[in-house]
Each structure stands twice: as C-alpha cells, then as structure tokens.
Scaffold this motif. Structure first.
Motif, mmCIF file in Angstrom:
data_model
loop_
_atom_site.group_PDB
_atom_site.id
_atom_site.type_symbol
_atom_site.label_atom_id
_atom_site.label_comp_id
_atom_site.label_asym_id
_atom_site.label_seq_id
_atom_site.Cartn_x
_atom_site.Cartn_y
_atom_site.Cartn_z
ATOM 1 N N MET A 285 -5.146 -6.401 3.589
ATOM 2 C CA MET A 285 -3.954 -6.618 2.781
ATOM 3 C C MET A 285 -4.348 -6.352 1.335
ATOM 4 S SD MET A 285 -3.640 -10.791 2.460
ATOM 5 C CE MET A 285 -2.549 -10.670 1.039
ATOM 6 N N PHE A 286 -3.353 -6.109 0.502
ATOM 7 C CA PHE A 286 -3.588 -5.922 -0.927
ATOM 8 C C PHE A 286 -2.951 -7.110 -1.642
ATOM 9 C CE2 PHE A 286 -3.842 -1.699 0.897
ATOM 10 C CZ PHE A 286 -4.968 -1.165 0.279
ATOM 11 N N PRO A 287 -3.767 -8.118 -1.988
ATOM 12 C CA PRO A 287 -3.200 -9.357 -2.533
ATOM 13 C C PRO A 287 -2.374 -9.122 -3.796
ATOM 14 C CG PRO A 287 -5.524 -9.629 -1.963
ATOM 15 C CD PRO A 287 -5.228 -8.176 -1.872
ATOM 16 N N ASP A 288 -1.272 -9.858 -3.886
ATOM 17 C CA ASP A 288 -0.447 -9.886 -5.091
ATOM 18 C C ASP A 288 0.026 -8.497 -5.511
ATOM 19 O OD1 ASP A 288 -0.783 -12.714 -5.358
ATOM 20 O OD2 ASP A 288 -2.775 -12.345 -6.188
ATOM 21 N N ALA A 289 0.494 -7.707 -4.533
ATOM 22 C CA ALA A 289 1.017 -6.382 -4.852
ATOM 23 C C ALA A 289 2.209 -6.511 -5.803
ATOM 24 C CB ALA A 289 1.443 -5.664 -3.578
ATOM 25 N N THR A 290 2.200 -5.720 -6.878
ATOM 26 C CA THR A 290 3.238 -5.820 -7.901
ATOM 27 C C THR A 290 4.265 -4.705 -7.750
ATOM 28 O OG1 THR A 290 2.202 -4.369 -9.554
ATOM 29 C CG2 THR A 290 1.422 -6.662 -9.449
ATOM 30 N N LYS A 291 5.316 -4.781 -8.540
ATOM 31 C CA LYS A 291 6.360 -3.761 -8.507
ATOM 32 C C LYS A 291 5.898 -2.446 -9.124
ATOM 33 C CE LYS A 291 8.544 -5.209 -12.860
ATOM 34 N NZ LYS A 291 9.806 -5.645 -13.497
ATOM 35 N N ASP A 292 4.723 -2.445 -9.745
ATOM 36 C CA ASP A 292 4.167 -1.227 -10.342
ATOM 37 C C ASP A 292 3.061 -0.624 -9.492
ATOM 38 O OD1 ASP A 292 5.788 -1.165 -12.670
ATOM 39 O OD2 ASP A 292 4.600 -2.786 -13.529
ATOM 40 N N GLU A 293 3.083 -0.931 -8.192
ATOM 41 C CA GLU A 293 2.088 -0.389 -7.261
ATOM 42 C C GLU A 293 2.786 0.055 -5.977
ATOM 43 O OE1 GLU A 293 -1.958 -2.895 -7.954
ATOM 44 O OE2 GLU A 293 -0.254 -4.071 -7.225
ATOM 45 N N VAL A 294 2.171 1.016 -5.305
ATOM 46 C CA VAL A 294 2.669 1.479 -4.015
ATOM 47 C C VAL A 294 1.510 1.464 -3.024
ATOM 48 C CG1 VAL A 294 3.620 3.425 -2.720
ATOM 49 C CG2 VAL A 294 4.472 2.934 -5.002
ATOM 50 N N ILE A 295 1.748 0.879 -1.857
ATOM 51 C CA ILE A 295 0.763 0.902 -0.776
ATOM 52 C C ILE A 295 1.084 2.098 0.112
ATOM 53 C CG2 ILE A 295 -0.171 -0.321 1.228
ATOM 54 C CD1 ILE A 295 0.586 -2.947 -0.198
ATOM 55 N N VAL A 296 0.090 2.950 0.330
ATOM 56 C CA VAL A 296 0.255 4.175 1.113
ATOM 57 C C VAL A 296 -0.606 4.066 2.365
ATOM 58 C CG1 VAL A 296 0.149 6.695 1.067
ATOM 59 C CG2 VAL A 296 0.477 5.418 -1.069
ATOM 60 N N PHE A 297 -0.034 4.395 3.527
ATOM 61 C CA PHE A 297 -0.862 4.394 4.731
ATOM 62 C C PHE A 297 -0.327 5.398 5.745
ATOM 63 C CE2 PHE A 297 2.300 1.080 5.116
ATOM 64 C CZ PHE A 297 2.718 1.068 6.445
ATOM 65 N N TYR A 298 -1.266 5.934 6.542
ATOM 66 C CA TYR A 298 -0.939 6.955 7.529
ATOM 67 C C TYR A 298 -0.251 6.355 8.745
ATOM 68 C CZ TYR A 298 -3.580 10.971 5.667
ATOM 69 O OH TYR A 298 -4.022 12.029 4.924
ATOM 70 N N GLN A 299 0.837 7.020 9.178
ATOM 71 C CA GLN A 299 1.464 6.696 10.443
ATOM 72 C C GLN A 299 1.189 7.764 11.489
ATOM 73 O OE1 GLN A 299 3.402 3.594 11.502
ATOM 74 N NE2 GLN A 299 1.581 3.509 10.237
ATOM 75 N N TYR A 300 0.794 8.939 11.047
ATOM 76 C CA TYR A 300 0.384 9.981 11.992
ATOM 77 C C TYR A 300 -0.308 11.081 11.212
ATOM 78 C CZ TYR A 300 0.404 13.604 15.587
ATOM 79 O OH TYR A 300 0.010 14.563 16.488
ATOM 80 N N ASP A 301 -1.296 11.687 11.853
ATOM 81 C CA ASP A 301 -1.879 12.920 11.339
ATOM 82 C C ASP A 301 -2.291 13.773 12.526
ATOM 83 O OD1 ASP A 301 -3.680 14.944 10.138
ATOM 84 O OD2 ASP A 301 -3.529 13.697 8.350
ATOM 85 N N ARG A 302 -1.910 15.030 12.478
ATOM 86 C CA ARG A 302 -2.268 15.936 13.573
ATOM 87 C C ARG A 302 -3.776 16.095 13.685
ATOM 88 N NH1 ARG A 302 0.322 22.013 14.520
ATOM 89 N NH2 ARG A 302 -0.531 22.297 16.642
ATOM 90 N N GLU A 303 -4.471 15.981 12.559
ATOM 91 C CA GLU A 303 -5.924 16.100 12.524
ATOM 92 C C GLU A 303 -6.555 14.807 13.044
ATOM 93 O OE1 GLU A 303 -9.466 16.857 12.577
ATOM 94 O OE2 GLU A 303 -8.393 18.540 11.647
ATOM 95 N N ARG A 304 -7.246 14.899 14.176
ATOM 96 C CA ARG A 304 -7.794 13.712 14.826
ATOM 97 C C ARG A 304 -8.809 12.983 13.961
ATOM 98 N NH1 ARG A 304 -9.147 15.885 19.281
ATOM 99 N NH2 ARG A 304 -7.412 15.175 20.572
ATOM 100 N N ASN A 305 -9.514 13.690 13.100
ATOM 101 C CA ASN A 305 -10.565 13.058 12.305
ATOM 102 C C ASN A 305 -10.022 12.195 11.170
ATOM 103 O OD1 ASN A 305 -12.636 14.240 13.835
ATOM 104 N ND2 ASN A 305 -12.626 16.102 12.599
ATOM 105 N N GLN A 306 -8.736 12.270 10.920
ATOM 106 C CA GLN A 306 -8.129 11.426 9.891
ATOM 107 C C GLN A 306 -7.645 10.124 10.520
ATOM 108 O OE1 GLN A 306 -7.572 11.537 6.366
ATOM 109 N NE2 GLN A 306 -7.050 9.446 6.961
ATOM 110 N N ALA A 307 -8.078 9.000 9.950
ATOM 111 C CA ALA A 307 -7.604 7.698 10.426
ATOM 112 C C ALA A 307 -6.092 7.622 10.235
ATOM 113 C CB ALA A 307 -8.297 6.569 9.667
#
Length: 382
Positions: A285-307
């Motif tokens: 988790m990213f504690p105390d996330a503010t309105k001036d930040e964006v959390i980015v994370f992968y939901q899919y990647d065709r390239e298997r080596n990418q988490a």
C-alpha cells in the motif's frame, strides 16, 4: 454482457535475494581496510533491503471471490491457499525509494506512485466532460514519462468514482456522468484479458466505455478498431492495460486504502496457468496517498516478463476504521489501454493462440458473475 456483469466481473477479478562475497587477503593492510569498507557497505545495503521489505501493517485479505471465479472459469481449486487470512502489508513508498525513478519501480513490481499535482482548474469528478478536459492531459503526461518508448495507440476507459458512502450508479446517461461504486473490498483483477476469444472482443468493451480527448497527442489514425486489431494480431505488437488510481478527497487516504499484490511466479508462467509464489509475492500500500499523487499498476501486459494482472482490493486498517473523525475514502480509478510499437516474442507472448482459455463462454461468465454478486449482496443484507 450487462453493465452489472461487467461491474461484478471487476469484483472477482522483492523478495530480493542478495548474496555478497569477497576475497580475504592476509597481511595486506590496505586491502584489509578495503575489505572492511566493503563489508560495511554490504551491511548497510542488507539493512536497507530489510527495512524496505519490513511489514508496514497487517490486514485481512478476502480471496474468496477470486477463488470462486478461477475455479468456475479454469477448474483450478483453491488458486489462493486461503479464502481469507491476515496478510502482511508492505510500504510501497519505502520500496520505491530503492529505485532511481518510478519507471524502474513500475517495471520491476508492476506498481508505482507518481507525483501528479492537481490542475489549477477544479475538476468535477462526477462529470465525464470535466475529466476529459482537465484530467486526461495529466494522465497522458504521466504515461509519456513512464513509457518513453513509442506508443501507437492510447485509450482511456471505464472511469469510476468509489467511496465508502457510494453505491453502484443508476445513471441513465453514462456518457455525461461518471459511474460510481462502493469500495471493492474483495480481491480482484479488473479484466481477464486472456479469457476473450479475440482482441476485437476486448476492443469492443473498451470502445463502449471509452473516455477520450479529441485532441489527444498520442492517439492517431491508428485508433480505429481495425488498425489496432491488425497491429496486435498481425504485427504481434505488445499491449497493456494499466489502472490509474487517485485520491480525490481533500485529505490523505487513511481509511480503506488501496492495497496491491505484486506477484511473482515460478518460471516462465503467469496467471491463470499458475498461482503466485506466496513467499516471493507481497501486498503493498502507499500510506497517506494525497490528491496530488496517482497510483499506477498493471492489470495486463502481453509481455509475460512484465509483472501484471495485479490483484488488489481496499483494506481495513483497524486503527482508523472505527475513528469517526477520519475522513471516508473518495477515489477515482480509470484504465488505460496502450499499444506499444514493440513486437512480442513468441516465447513470451501471453496472448498467443494457444493460451489457456476459460471453460465458460462470455455469456456464461456474465451469468456467473451476476449470480456471484447477487449472492454476496444478499449475504451482506442478512
């Protein structure tokens, strides 16, 4: 598939080993001093790694819906070892401090937090036009920063406002208003891309839920569905889906924060062909996330080596959930579909024709998800 089916589908769906060695040289004072300096440096590095991976807090994680979905679609019993359990939650900020930049963090772990000051013009998050005009340009800047490689297509889709006091929206005109929903406390991934028979099915869902600027600097004539499909099918272009999650409240998030499972697999496999290695995968988790930040994370990647295919959910922090003075969470998440000017090798292609497919059709899957959501809603009401 109904909107309810799509929404309910969304609700299902480092440990770094460092070894050091040195050569011991007897009766050489300068070399001995150098050796001690190396040992001190290595000790500091080990301490830093231990601090980075130290547990930040604990939370109950509910895997039950994910296990039900995977069992129904892929005949895999108990994909996750438990339906619910107390898991260690690690500090994503501390992990990111060990990288040179957020791009490296995202590449290695599938998640990152990015500084993103709010535009000077206030955004009305409940209006799609306001998001299109004032927020999408900021997301495009973030994407260009995270992916310096050439992008041949970009679409934003499925914006969703979430909050502890919000319910699934019943707006008749989703083209004007941003859909709403309660927080998602069950472990899920947003889109099981590999389950679709062909890429055109994925593109159709994206197009039906798209939110896009007319003057987008990265979208071009290739945005036509046929051109995108051709790039993916015939030219084997890499494509990915990322989720951009933002706190839209006035205060840092302290209730029901987003937690993301950075997965590690054994060998050349990934979801759904194998379950994550529990010892190597970690919840962040990213504690105390503010309105001036964006959390980015992968939901899919065709390239298997990418988490990617990172499972996630809102978690309860016991010290804050019962405090009425703590502000309730308000957030907005939106997905980006990106096609890169990069060919994927047949050895690492997750969207190959021989990929694992679910035993349920899309229609059957929609019925399953509707029934699953109805069952849980009924259970919550009892």
């Amino acid at each position: 598939m109904s909107l309810a089916a799509l929404l309910s589908t969304a609700l299902i769906l480092l440990d770094i080993n460092q070894s050091y060695s040195f050569t011991c040289v007897r009766n050489a004072p300068s070399q001995m001093m150098q050796r001690h300096a190396i040992i001190d440096m290595q000790a500091a590095q080990c301490s830093s790694a231990n601090n980075r991976d130290a547990m930040y807090t604990q939370a109950k994680i509910d895997y039950s819906a994910a296990n039900e979905y995977i069992h129904a679609h892929y005949s895999i019993s108990q994909y996750f070892p438990h339906n619910d359990c107390i898991e260690a939650i690690h500090d994503g900020r501390r992990l990111q401090e060990s990288y040179h930049n957020e791009r490296e963090m995202l590449k290695d772990n599938g998640l990152a937090i990015v500084a993103s000051p709010m535009p000077t013009t206030p955004i009305n998050w409940s209006e799609r036009d306001s998001i299109q005009q004032y927020y999408l340009p900021e997301l495009e800047k973030i994407i260009n920063r995270l992916f310096p490689e050439k992008i041949i297509h970009l679409s934003f889709w499925n914006p969703m406002m979430r909050g502890e006091s919000l319910e699934i929206s019943r707006h008749q005109d989703q083209l004007l208003h941003t859909p709403t929903a309660n927080i998602a406390s069950l472990v899920h991934i947003d889109t099981d891309v590999g389950a679709y028979e062909k890429i055109q099915d994925v593109l159709a869902i994206i197009d039906n839920n798209r939110i896009q600027r007319n003057d987008s600097s990265v979208s071009s004539s290739s945005s036509a569905c046929d051109d995108v499909a051709n790039a993916i099918v015939s030219e084997k272009k890499r494509f990915a889906i990322l989720n951009f999650w933002r706190n839209i409240g006035e205060t840092p998030v302290s209730r029901a924060p987003l937690s993301i499972y950075s997965t590690r697999y054994d060998g050349d496999v990934a979801f759904p062909d194998a379950a994550p290695i529990a010892e190597d995968s970690k919840w962040y988790m990213f504690p105390d996330a503010t309105k001036d930040e964006v959390i980015v994370f992968y939901q899919y990647d065709r390239e298997r080596n990418q988490a990617s295919d990172l499972w996630h959910c809102a978690i309860e922090l016991e010290e804050n959930e019962s405090d009425d003075c703590v502000h309730r969470r308000e957030s907005l998440d939106i997905r980006a579909f990106i096609v890169f000017d990069e060919e994927v090798s047949s050895h690492t292609d997750r969207f190959s024709s021989d990929r694992s497919r679910p035993i349920l059709s899309l229609e059957e899957s929609g019925c399953f998800c509707d029934e699953q959501a109805a069952k849980r809603t009924q259970g919550e009401g009892e």
